[in-house]
Design a protein around this motif. Structure first.
Motif, PDB file in Angstrom:
ATOM      1  N   HIS A  48       4.997  -7.246  -2.557  1.00 46.14           N
ATOM      2  CA  HIS A  48       3.524  -6.627  -1.643  1.00 46.14           C
ATOM      3  C   HIS A  48       4.872  -5.527  -0.443  1.00 46.14           C
ATOM      4  O   HIS A  48       5.233  -5.787   0.142  1.00 46.14           O
ATOM      5  CB  HIS A  48       2.828  -7.478  -1.028  1.00 46.14           C
ATOM      6  N   GLY A  57       0.783  -1.183  -0.312  1.00 45.61           N
ATOM      7  CA  GLY A  57       0.161  -0.159   0.108  1.00 45.61           C
ATOM      8  C   GLY A  57       1.406   0.931   0.051  1.00 45.61           C
ATOM      9  O   GLY A  57       2.179   1.457   0.182  1.00 45.61           O
ATOM     10  N   ASP A  99      -5.850  -0.699  -0.685  1.00 44.36           N
ATOM     11  CA  ASP A  99      -4.547  -1.527  -1.742  1.00 44.36           C
ATOM     12  C   ASP A  99      -4.919  -2.633  -2.479  1.00 44.36           C
ATOM     13  O   ASP A  99      -4.001  -2.899  -3.058  1.00 44.36           O
ATOM     14  CB  ASP A  99      -2.826  -1.501  -0.987  1.00 44.36           C
ATOM     15  N   HIS A 100      -5.691  -2.939  -2.430  1.00 42.42           N
ATOM     16  CA  HIS A 100      -6.414  -4.587  -2.454  1.00 42.42           C
ATOM     17  C   HIS A 100      -8.144  -4.409  -3.126  1.00 42.42           C
ATOM     18  O   HIS A 100      -7.869  -5.518  -3.860  1.00 42.42           O
ATOM     19  CB  HIS A 100      -6.233  -6.095  -1.569  1.00 42.42           C
TER      20      HIS A 100
HETATM   21 MN    MN Z   1      -0.746  -4.316   1.563  1.00 46.25          MN
END
Ligand code: MN
Ligand code: MLT
Ligand code: ZN
Length: 305
Positions: free
Chosen positions: A271, A12, A93-94
Motif C-alpha cells: 500500500h 489509492g 481503493d479496497h
Molecule cells: Mn488505501
C-alpha cells in the motif's frame, strides 16, 4: 502451505496516479527514475493452489486478474478461482473492484465487519448496488479475536484484529473510528502452522498488534508514506499520513522502528503511496529500508509460507 500473490501494491490512486506530476509519477512515466508502476491495493491467498481468497477488491481488479492466470476461468464457460472476498475496510481503493466482479452468476461471498457493511450499504452503497447484479453473500467478520474459516480455503484459519486507523470520508465515524472500521488479518495455514499478518492501513501500533507482528512468519504492512507530512511538503494535499490513518515509516516511532527489532517475520511494506520516495529504487530511503531488512512489495510478488 500458504501462497500469497500481490495483485496491487500501491495505495489509492496507484502509481503513477492519473493526474499526478510529482517527481515519482512523472519519473516513472518518462522512465527517468528506476521504478515500477503499481496498481491499487489487493492480494490473493490460497492454500490448495485452486481456490483463492481475494483480500480487497481494487478498482484495478480487471487488469489484475488478466495479469495472473491462476485467477482466471478454467473449469467452466463462466468461472472464477476467487472463492471469497475479504474487505479490511470500506475505502474506495479496497472495495470498488466489487463492481467489476458484478458479472458473477451467483452471490459474491463477502467477508467484512459490521461497520464496513454499514458504510458499504449507506455512505458508499456498493453492496446495495450489487444486489441488482450478482448479489452479495455477507459473512460478518468478528473483531473480538475469534478465528473463522472460509469455505474453499480449507486449510486456512483467519483471525481479524481491530486496528486504529481512520474511517473513510463517507463514514459517519470518519474521525471517530470504532473497532471494526479497519482490521488487520492473521491468516494461518493449519497444516504447517505458518502465518501471515496483513495490515495495509495502520495508524498506530497497539500492544495486541505488536503481538500479531511478532508472531507472524511474514508481515505485509502499511507502507503508505515515508514521512507524515510528505504530501503537504510536496504541495499535493493538506492531509498528513496520520489524518488518513497511516503510520509513516521514518522517524522515532515510525514503522521502521517497529519492524526492525522483530526477529521472526519476513517484513514487506505494501500500500505504497505514489509520493513515497521508496518507490525510487535508487533513493537513499530505499537503501535505508534495505539495511533494516525491510522489503517493498511490487505487483506480481509471490510469497510462500
Ligand atoms: Mn488505501
Ligand atoms: C487510504 O488508504 O488512505 C486510501 O488509499 C485513500 C484513497 O483511496 O483515496
Ligand atoms: Zn504522484
Amino acid at each position: 502451505m500458504i501462497r500469497i500473490h500481490v495483485l496491487g501494491s500501491a495505495a489509492g490512486g496507484g502509481f503513477p496516479q492519473w493526474n499526478c506530476n510529482c517527481r515519482n509519477c512523472q519519473g516513472v512515466r518518462r522512465g527517468e527514475i528506476k521504478a515500477t508502476a503499481r496498481t491499487q491495493s489487493s492480494i490473493a491467498i490460497t492454500s490448495n493452489q485452486t481456490d483463492w481468497v481475494l483480500f480487497n477488491a481494487s478498482p484495478d481488479i480487471r487488469i489484475q486478474v488478466e495479469s495472473f492466470a491462476e485467477l482466471q476461468p478454467a473449469r467452466a464457460l463462466r468461472d472464477t478461482a476467487i472463492c471469497a472476498v475479504v474487505l479490511i475496510d470500506a475505502q474506495i481503493d479496497h472495495t470498488t473492484g466489487l463492481v467489476v466482479l458484478r458479472e458473477k452468476g451467483s452471490p459474491l461471498p463477502i467477508y467484512c465487519t459490521e461497520l464496513v457493511y454499514q458504510d458499504l450499504t449507506q455512505g458508499y452503497p456498493l453492496l446495495s448496488l450489487l444486489e441488482h447484479y450478482c448479489g452479495v453473500g455477507h459473512y460478518p467478520v468478528p473483531v473480538t479475536g475469534e478465528s473463522f474459516r472460509i469455505p474453499g480455503a480449507d486449510d486456512l484459519e483467519f483471525t481479524a484484529v481491530a486496528l486504529t486507523s481512520e474511517a473513510p470520508p463517507y463514514s459517519p465515524r470518519r474521525h471517530n473510528p470504532q473497532p471494526g472500521d479497519t482490521i488487520g488479518m492473521r491468516v494461518t495455514d493449519t497444516t504447517n502452522g505458518k502465518n501471515l499478518f496483513y495490515a495495509p492501513g495502520l495508524g498506530r501500533i497497539e500492544p495486541q498488534v505488536q503481538r500479531y507482528l511478532a508472531e507472524a512468519d511474514c508481515v505485509l504492512i502499511d507502507g503508505t508514506c515515508w514521512t507524515n507530512d510528505e504530501m503537504v511538503r510536496q504541495g499535493i494535499s493538506r492531509k498528513l499520513a496520520s489524518d488518513m490513518g497511516h503510520l509513516a515509516q521514518s522517524g522515532e516511532a515510525g514503522m521502521i522502528s517497529v519492524l526492525q527489532p522483530l526477529s521472526r517475520p519476513r517484513k514487506v511494506l505494501i500500500h505504497i503511496n505514489n509520493t513515497n520516495p521508496i518507490l525510487d529504487e535508487d533513493s537513499h530511503e530505499r537503501a535505508v529500508l534495505h539495511q533494516a531488512g525491510i522489503e517493498v512489495a511490487y505487483d506480481g510478488m509471490d510469497i510462500t509460507l
